[in-house]
Design a protein around this motif. Structure first.
Motif, mmCIF file in Angstrom:
data_model
loop_
_atom_site.group_PDB
_atom_site.id
_atom_site.type_symbol
_atom_site.label_atom_id
_atom_site.label_comp_id
_atom_site.label_asym_id
_atom_site.label_seq_id
_atom_site.Cartn_x
_atom_site.Cartn_y
_atom_site.Cartn_z
ATOM 1 N N LEU A 151 0.858 -1.182 0.000
ATOM 2 C CA LEU A 151 0.000 0.000 0.000
ATOM 3 C C LEU A 151 0.900 1.240 0.000
ATOM 4 O O LEU A 151 0.891 2.036 0.929
ATOM 5 N N PRO A 152 1.706 1.409 -1.052
ATOM 6 C CA PRO A 152 2.690 2.489 -1.027
ATOM 7 C C PRO A 152 2.082 3.874 -1.017
ATOM 8 O O PRO A 152 2.704 4.814 -0.542
ATOM 9 N N GLU A 153 0.849 4.031 -1.508
ATOM 10 C CA GLU A 153 0.242 5.359 -1.425
ATOM 11 C C GLU A 153 0.058 5.763 0.035
ATOM 12 O O GLU A 153 0.193 6.921 0.399
ATOM 13 N N ALA A 154 -0.196 4.776 0.898
ATOM 14 C CA ALA A 154 -0.309 5.060 2.328
ATOM 15 C C ALA A 154 1.045 5.507 2.879
ATOM 16 O O ALA A 154 1.133 6.448 3.662
ATOM 17 N N VAL A 165 -4.968 14.024 -15.007
ATOM 18 C CA VAL A 165 -5.618 13.395 -16.172
ATOM 19 C C VAL A 165 -5.734 11.892 -15.947
ATOM 20 O O VAL A 165 -6.792 11.296 -16.201
ATOM 21 N N ASP A 166 -4.659 11.265 -15.459
ATOM 22 C CA ASP A 166 -4.700 9.825 -15.189
ATOM 23 C C ASP A 166 -5.741 9.489 -14.111
ATOM 24 O O ASP A 166 -6.439 8.482 -14.202
ATOM 25 N N GLU A 192 8.204 7.138 -2.994
ATOM 26 C CA GLU A 192 7.103 6.222 -2.669
ATOM 27 C C GLU A 192 5.949 6.353 -3.651
ATOM 28 O O GLU A 192 5.316 5.362 -3.998
ATOM 29 N N PHE A 193 5.663 7.579 -4.086
ATOM 30 C CA PHE A 193 4.625 7.739 -5.109
ATOM 31 C C PHE A 193 5.035 7.035 -6.398
ATOM 32 O O PHE A 193 4.203 6.383 -7.036
ATOM 33 N N ILE A 249 3.398 -0.133 -8.934
ATOM 34 C CA ILE A 249 2.595 -1.261 -8.459
ATOM 35 C C ILE A 249 1.188 -1.208 -9.038
ATOM 36 O O ILE A 249 0.652 -2.209 -9.506
ATOM 37 N N GLU A 250 0.578 -0.030 -9.007
ATOM 38 C CA GLU A 250 -0.803 0.095 -9.481
ATOM 39 C C GLU A 250 -0.990 1.454 -10.164
ATOM 40 O O GLU A 250 -1.486 2.405 -9.562
ATOM 41 N N PRO A 251 -0.580 1.546 -11.449
ATOM 42 C CA PRO A 251 -0.629 2.842 -12.143
ATOM 43 C C PRO A 251 -2.040 3.396 -12.317
ATOM 44 O O PRO A 251 -2.205 4.588 -12.526
ATOM 45 N N ASP A 252 -3.036 2.541 -12.192
ATOM 46 C CA ASP A 252 -4.414 2.970 -12.419
ATOM 47 C C ASP A 252 -5.143 3.356 -11.130
ATOM 48 O O ASP A 252 -6.337 3.573 -11.139
#
Length: 165
Positions: free
Chosen positions: A94-97, A150-151, A114-115, A121-124
């Protein structure tokens, strides 16, 4: 929701408790509305999910996201229950955390790394794109910020479309 559909969801969002999972999904939907009242409701749903399943990393991550929104809107004064760290203890993917926790600690170089890891890990992931865009905007990297806004919008449209099909 039928159980087979529930079990095919990405593992990081699963819970052993279907009610916790339902609270998580409702909280996630509300947190994406970007309105203070919706984020506060989402936070309560994530708290309920954690009460139902104390080890539910995605719900803990949801609490970290809500707290980040609330800190932004309240000029730094919002709850900080260490949810990002607790989420990472249960699910290191959970790197966004982790990035949110580093931002809270004012460690922007580490947060940028980290971002980048989260995007690999999960570009979407909608939340990762939105928070990375906000971060880039705050440090003056407007070109990257626009790309991630945009993404995030594209991710939001795809996940919303999937829910309505």
């Amino acid at each position: 929701m039928e159980m087979t559909r529930y079990m095919t969801k990405r593992p990081r969002f699963r819970s052993a408790d279907i009610q916790a999972y339902t609270c998580f999904q409702q909280g996630r939907r509300l947190s994406r509305e970007w309105m203070k009242t919706s984020v506060e409701k989402a936070r309560r749903l994530f708290e309920r999910a954690v009460k139902l399943d104390a080890g539910y990393a995605a719900a803990l991550g949801g609490l970290a996201v809500c707290d980040a929104f609330l800190r932004e809107w309240r000029n730094g004064s919002a709850p900080n229950g260490g949810y990002a760290i607790r989420a990472l203890e249960r699910d290191p993917l959970l790197p966004e955390a982790r990035a949110l926790e580093l931002l809270r600690e004012d460690r922007s170089d580490d947060a940028r790394r980290e971002f980048a890891r989260a995007m690999a890990i999960e570009p979407d992931c909608y939340e990762t794109n939105v928070f990375y865009a906000l971060f880039c905007r705050s440090v003056g990297d407007y070109e990257t910020a626009i790309r991630h806004y945009v993404d995030a919008a594209a991710s939001f449209r795809r996940t919303t479309r999937r829910r309505t099909l």
